[in-house]
Design an enzyme around this catalytic site. Structure first.
Site, mmCIF file in Angstrom:
data_model
loop_
_atom_site.group_PDB
_atom_site.id
_atom_site.type_symbol
_atom_site.label_atom_id
_atom_site.label_comp_id
_atom_site.label_asym_id
_atom_site.label_seq_id
_atom_site.Cartn_x
_atom_site.Cartn_y
_atom_site.Cartn_z
ATOM 1 N N PRO A 2 -3.125 -0.627 3.187
ATOM 2 C CA PRO A 2 -3.202 -1.669 4.206
ATOM 3 C C PRO A 2 -4.021 -2.864 3.717
ATOM 4 C CG PRO A 2 -3.635 0.487 5.149
ATOM 5 C CD PRO A 2 -3.614 0.670 3.661
ATOM 6 N N GLU A 3 -3.614 -4.047 4.128
ATOM 7 C CA GLU A 3 -4.292 -5.265 3.688
ATOM 8 C C GLU A 3 -5.165 -5.805 4.816
ATOM 9 O OE1 GLU A 3 -1.861 -7.742 1.182
ATOM 10 O OE2 GLU A 3 -0.575 -6.067 0.660
ATOM 11 N N LYS A 51 -11.089 -4.704 3.470
ATOM 12 C CA LYS A 51 -10.286 -3.520 3.772
ATOM 13 C C LYS A 51 -11.139 -2.353 4.281
ATOM 14 C CE LYS A 51 -6.993 -4.764 0.123
ATOM 15 N NZ LYS A 51 -6.288 -4.306 -1.093
ATOM 16 N N ASN A 165 -1.211 -5.837 -2.442
ATOM 17 C CA ASN A 165 -0.020 -6.121 -3.243
ATOM 18 C C ASN A 165 0.967 -7.060 -2.559
ATOM 19 O OD1 ASN A 165 -0.459 -4.649 -5.665
ATOM 20 N ND2 ASN A 165 -0.087 -2.744 -4.562
ATOM 21 N N ARG A 248 -0.331 -0.627 -8.326
ATOM 22 C CA ARG A 248 -0.168 -2.088 -8.321
ATOM 23 C C ARG A 248 1.309 -2.419 -8.504
ATOM 24 N NH1 ARG A 248 -4.219 -4.417 -12.643
ATOM 25 N NH2 ARG A 248 -3.690 -2.482 -13.697
#
Length: 272
Positions: A2-3, A51, A165, A248
């Site tokens: 989660p961002e 985060k 990402n 990534r």
């Protein structure tokens, strides 16, 4: 993972359910804190920092959690059936008379003194959704290592906190450069525009779950490149490409974005 926008919403949801209320149940299911009992303490607030999630209690205690790849906090009406996963995946339960917050698959869960919060989040750069947001400092940190690939610099939470990402790939596309271009080779003014765009996008998405980086001119498409491998670029029609190294992931358009392509450096994943 989660961002920042997702974590901000999680903090707001937990704050609404818990803040200003006294806990009637507390259960931390991690060995180090299994005997800790927060029952009877009032929750003061729940806030995000990049985060990270910080749940603060009276008496100077903070519950620090990080969701990493698949952790989650679910909120239920007290007495409602829990649906977030099997019981053995539960790592934390915080309940009051009206609401119950259940933490599933939390890889980071620790009870610390509120005075010691800097020990777990003090390394973070300016928070894109926080009161400390400082675009000039974010630009300074982002460009401090001219040889570092842009994607790695954006993911490093010590530079600016909240990008993962998805936003990394979208920001590189909007800047018309690949994620592997060294930040020292960004054209003049681009670092400042990147930072401003990152702030704008996270602010625009913090109140909605259907994340969007595109404009109304792209109906039916919410993202420019992320998750669109082999599909045509919304600007030029070239097939979107994907590169993957560990957790990534990068998506980019080989036509619209200038710079090195498909050449991850293999360096360790930056701190969260």
């Amino acid at each position: 993972m989660p961002e920042g926008d997702t974590i901000w919403r999680a903090a707001r949801r937990l704050h609404s359910a818990l803040a200003g209320r006294v806990l009637t149940r507390s259960d931390l299911r991690v060995p180090r804190f299994a005997t800790a009992d927060l029952t009877g303490r009032a929750v003061l607030d729940v806030t995000s920092r990049g985060k990270h999630l910080l749940t603060r209690f009276d008496g100077g205690l903070t519950l620090h959690s990080h969701l990493r790849m698949d952790g989650s906090w679910q909120v239920y009406a007290t007495g409602e059936r829990w649906r977030g996963g099997p019981t053995h995946q539960i790592r934390a339960i915080l309940a009051n008379a009206e609401q119950t917050a259940v933490g599933y698959r939390l890889p980071v869960l620790e009870l610390i003194r509120t005075a010691d919060e800097q020990g777990v989040v003090g390394h973070l750069g300016p928070d894109l959704l926080g009161p400390d947001w400082d675009p000039a400092e974010a630009v300074r940190r982002l460009t401090a290592d001219p040889a570092r690939p842009l994607g790695e610099a954006l993911l490093d939470q010590r530079n600016l906190a909240g990008i993962g990402n998805v936003f990394k790939s979208e920001l590189a596309f909007l800047a018309a450069v690949t994620p592997w271009l060294p930040v020292g080779q960004l054209p003049p003014g681009v670092p400042e525009r990147l930072v401003a765009t990152a702030h704008r996008l996270l602010e625009a998405n913090k109140d909605r779950s259907d994340r969007r980086t595109t404009t109304p001119r792209q109906p039916g498409h919410s993202l420019y490149v992320y998750g669109r491998e082999h599909r045509p670029c919304l600007r030029c029609g070239a097939p979107i490409r994907k590169a993957e190294l560990g957790d990534r992931i990068s998506y980019w358009c080989p036509s619209c974005q200038k710079g090195p392509s498909d050449n991850p450096s293999g360096e360790p994943v930056p701190p969260n």
